[in-house]
Design a protein around this motif. Structure first.
Motif, PDB file in Angstrom:
ATOM      1  N   MET A 123       0.847  -1.192   0.000  1.00  0.00           N
ATOM      2  CA  MET A 123       0.000   0.000   0.000  1.00  0.00           C
ATOM      3  C   MET A 123       0.879   1.237   0.000  1.00  0.00           C
ATOM      4  SD  MET A 123      -2.869  -1.216   2.768  1.00  0.00           S
ATOM      5  CE  MET A 123      -3.772   0.307   2.734  1.00  0.00           C
ATOM      6  N   ARG A 124       0.291   2.338  -0.503  1.00  0.00           N
ATOM      7  CA  ARG A 124       0.967   3.632  -0.426  1.00  0.00           C
ATOM      8  C   ARG A 124      -0.082   4.721  -0.300  1.00  0.00           C
ATOM      9  NH1 ARG A 124       1.048   6.869  -5.120  1.00  0.00           N
ATOM     10  NH2 ARG A 124       0.294   5.725  -6.932  1.00  0.00           N
ATOM     11  N   ILE A 125       0.365   5.837   0.264  1.00  0.00           N
ATOM     12  CA  ILE A 125      -0.482   7.021   0.367  1.00  0.00           C
ATOM     13  C   ILE A 125       0.170   8.091  -0.499  1.00  0.00           C
ATOM     14  CG2 ILE A 125      -1.534   8.720   1.899  1.00  0.00           C
ATOM     15  CD1 ILE A 125      -1.086   6.671   4.207  1.00  0.00           C
ATOM     16  N   ALA A 126      -0.561   8.531  -1.518  1.00  0.00           N
ATOM     17  CA  ALA A 126      -0.039   9.531  -2.452  1.00  0.00           C
ATOM     18  C   ALA A 126      -0.018  10.919  -1.810  1.00  0.00           C
ATOM     19  CB  ALA A 126      -0.901   9.548  -3.718  1.00  0.00           C
ATOM     20  N   VAL A 127       0.681  11.844  -2.445  1.00  0.00           N
ATOM     21  CA  VAL A 127       0.786  13.217  -1.953  1.00  0.00           C
ATOM     22  C   VAL A 127      -0.590  13.841  -1.748  1.00  0.00           C
ATOM     23  CG1 VAL A 127       1.594  15.540  -2.537  1.00  0.00           C
ATOM     24  CG2 VAL A 127       3.050  13.585  -2.987  1.00  0.00           C
ATOM     25  N   ASP A 128      -1.546  13.503  -2.602  1.00  0.00           N
ATOM     26  CA  ASP A 128      -2.887  14.089  -2.490  1.00  0.00           C
ATOM     27  C   ASP A 128      -3.760  13.389  -1.455  1.00  0.00           C
ATOM     28  OD1 ASP A 128      -3.673  11.690  -3.687  1.00  0.00           O
ATOM     29  OD2 ASP A 128      -4.589  12.639  -5.441  1.00  0.00           O
ATOM     30  N   GLY A 129      -3.199  12.407  -0.722  1.00  0.00           N
ATOM     31  CA  GLY A 129      -3.940  11.710   0.333  1.00  0.00           C
ATOM     32  C   GLY A 129      -4.670  10.467  -0.131  1.00  0.00           C
ATOM     33  N   LEU A 183       2.944  -4.121   8.986  1.00  0.00           N
ATOM     34  CA  LEU A 183       3.198  -4.061   7.550  1.00  0.00           C
ATOM     35  C   LEU A 183       3.642  -2.666   7.132  1.00  0.00           C
ATOM     36  CD1 LEU A 183       0.010  -5.994   6.380  1.00  0.00           C
ATOM     37  CD2 LEU A 183       2.320  -6.917   6.717  1.00  0.00           C
ATOM     38  N   ASP A 184       4.725  -2.608   6.348  1.00  0.00           N
ATOM     39  CA  ASP A 184       5.204  -1.334   5.836  1.00  0.00           C
ATOM     40  C   ASP A 184       4.180  -0.726   4.890  1.00  0.00           C
ATOM     41  OD1 ASP A 184       7.694  -1.640   7.133  1.00  0.00           O
ATOM     42  OD2 ASP A 184       8.525  -2.745   5.434  1.00  0.00           O
ATOM     43  N   ILE A 185       4.097   0.615   4.902  1.00  0.00           N
ATOM     44  CA  ILE A 185       3.256   1.344   3.956  1.00  0.00           C
ATOM     45  C   ILE A 185       4.069   2.553   3.479  1.00  0.00           C
ATOM     46  CG2 ILE A 185       2.057   2.537   5.853  1.00  0.00           C
ATOM     47  CD1 ILE A 185      -0.396   2.763   3.965  1.00  0.00           C
ATOM     48  N   ALA A 186       4.075   2.795   2.180  1.00  0.00           N
ATOM     49  CA  ALA A 186       4.807   3.924   1.607  1.00  0.00           C
ATOM     50  C   ALA A 186       3.949   5.179   1.709  1.00  0.00           C
ATOM     51  CB  ALA A 186       5.154   3.636   0.146  1.00  0.00           C
ATOM     52  N   VAL A 187       4.550   6.249   2.183  1.00  0.00           N
ATOM     53  CA  VAL A 187       3.857   7.538   2.297  1.00  0.00           C
ATOM     54  C   VAL A 187       4.684   8.560   1.528  1.00  0.00           C
ATOM     55  CG1 VAL A 187       3.020   9.312   3.871  1.00  0.00           C
ATOM     56  CG2 VAL A 187       2.869   6.897   4.537  1.00  0.00           C
ATOM     57  N   GLU A 188       4.097   9.135   0.474  1.00  0.00           N
ATOM     58  CA  GLU A 188       4.844  10.044  -0.398  1.00  0.00           C
ATOM     59  C   GLU A 188       5.163  11.387   0.256  1.00  0.00           C
ATOM     60  OE1 GLU A 188       2.718  10.291  -4.108  1.00  0.00           O
ATOM     61  OE2 GLU A 188       3.154   8.196  -4.601  1.00  0.00           O
ATOM     62  N   ALA A 217      -0.675  16.018   8.720  1.00  0.00           N
ATOM     63  CA  ALA A 217      -1.539  16.276   7.575  1.00  0.00           C
ATOM     64  C   ALA A 217      -0.935  17.428   6.790  1.00  0.00           C
ATOM     65  CB  ALA A 217      -2.944  16.644   8.028  1.00  0.00           C
ATOM     66  N   LEU A 218      -0.797  17.253   5.497  1.00  0.00           N
ATOM     67  CA  LEU A 218      -0.453  18.353   4.617  1.00  0.00           C
ATOM     68  C   LEU A 218      -1.701  19.229   4.522  1.00  0.00           C
ATOM     69  CD1 LEU A 218       1.422  19.729   2.517  1.00  0.00           C
ATOM     70  CD2 LEU A 218       0.395  18.211   0.809  1.00  0.00           C
ATOM     71  N   VAL A 219      -1.555  20.514   4.743  1.00  0.00           N
ATOM     72  CA  VAL A 219      -2.691  21.425   4.640  1.00  0.00           C
ATOM     73  C   VAL A 219      -2.890  21.746   3.162  1.00  0.00           C
ATOM     74  CG1 VAL A 219      -3.610  23.681   5.307  1.00  0.00           C
ATOM     75  CG2 VAL A 219      -2.249  22.355   6.946  1.00  0.00           C
ATOM     76  N   ALA A 220      -4.074  21.410   2.657  1.00  0.00           N
ATOM     77  CA  ALA A 220      -4.378  21.637   1.238  1.00  0.00           C
ATOM     78  C   ALA A 220      -4.213  23.115   0.906  1.00  0.00           C
ATOM     79  CB  ALA A 220      -5.797  21.167   0.919  1.00  0.00           C
ATOM     80  N   ARG A 221      -3.806  23.407  -0.314  1.00  0.00           N
ATOM     81  CA  ARG A 221      -3.522  24.777  -0.744  1.00  0.00           C
ATOM     82  C   ARG A 221      -4.681  25.737  -0.455  1.00  0.00           C
ATOM     83  NH1 ARG A 221       0.918  26.447  -0.775  1.00  0.00           N
ATOM     84  NH2 ARG A 221       1.612  24.580  -1.789  1.00  0.00           N
ATOM     85  N   PRO A 222      -5.947  25.416  -0.819  1.00  0.00           N
ATOM     86  CA  PRO A 222      -7.029  26.369  -0.523  1.00  0.00           C
ATOM     87  C   PRO A 222      -7.190  26.632   0.981  1.00  0.00           C
ATOM     88  CG  PRO A 222      -7.783  24.676  -2.050  1.00  0.00           C
ATOM     89  CD  PRO A 222      -6.428  24.262  -1.580  1.00  0.00           C
ATOM     90  N   VAL A 223      -6.964  25.607   1.788  1.00  0.00           N
ATOM     91  CA  VAL A 223      -7.068  25.768   3.248  1.00  0.00           C
ATOM     92  C   VAL A 223      -5.926  26.655   3.744  1.00  0.00           C
ATOM     93  CG1 VAL A 223      -7.060  24.554   5.463  1.00  0.00           C
ATOM     94  CG2 VAL A 223      -8.260  23.568   3.494  1.00  0.00           C
ATOM     95  N   PHE A 224      -4.728  26.466   3.192  1.00  0.00           N
ATOM     96  CA  PHE A 224      -3.599  27.315   3.565  1.00  0.00           C
ATOM     97  C   PHE A 224      -3.877  28.772   3.216  1.00  0.00           C
ATOM     98  CE2 PHE A 224       0.599  29.218   2.536  1.00  0.00           C
ATOM     99  CZ  PHE A 224       1.082  29.274   3.837  1.00  0.00           C
TER     100      PHE A 224
END
Length: 187
Positions: free
Chosen positions: A41-47, A86-91, A151-158
């Protein structure tokens, strides 16, 4: 905005933030199983969460997995149960803050974020905001969710946060939340 601020799906955000704080998560910090492997599994930059290259389309499944996510001392991420790790990739960050509600202003302000997993997190001393600057000079804002998970703060929220900060003090961009002051610049 006031404490009565609501959104159509969730009711009073202040009441929900209190309820979320009271909800216990699994004690993943206590689990150290011998059986280890790769979750594929992986979690992309966009969540977006993926399994074997395919997006996981069931939000309830992503929400469940997010409760057993842990950050290891070496910075890696794992999904952990009492019997398996289990390892999970997080971008980038495992979560994305997709909405913010502001209650009050100045030093009395409360900021409640909704994550892409529908989790609510109130910014403050235990959940600080920080802003990194990427190599290309763009700001990369983050909110600490729990135990090294951000959590990466989404651009509109920023942009909403930046507008709040500038409205209160254009000379020193910063934002108060939960009794803590967060600068808007490189951390």
């Amino acid at each position: 905005m006031s404490d009565e601020q609501t959104d159509s799906a969730h009711g009073s955000l202040a009441a929900l933030a209190a309820a979320v704080s009271a909800k216990a998560l699994p004690p993943v910090h206590l689990w150290h199983p011998e059986r280890c492997g790769d979750s594929e599994m992986r979690i992309a930059v966009d969540g977006t969460w993926f399994h074997q290259g395919t997006p996981i389309g069931r939000p309830a499944l992503v929400q469940l997995f997010s409760t057993i996510l842990r950050r290891e001392p070496d910075g890696s991420f794992v999904l952990v149960t009492p019997h398996e790790k289990l390892d999970i990739a997080v971008e980038d960050a495992p979560f994305v803050a997709v909405e913010v509600q502001s209650i009050g202003s100045g030093e009395e302000r409360r900021l409640i974020f909704r994550l892409n997993t529908e989790t609510l997190v109130e910014a403050g001393p235990d959940h600080p905001l920080r802003v990194d600057v990427a190599a290309d000079g763009t700001p990369r804002p983050y909110l600490l969710v729990r135990d090294g998970l951000e959590a990466l703060v989404a651009r509109p929220v920023f942009y909403e946060l930046a507008d709040m900060a500038l409205a209160e003090d254009a000379l020193v961009p910063r934002l108060w939340a939960g009794g803590a002051c967060f600068p808007f610049g490189q951390s």
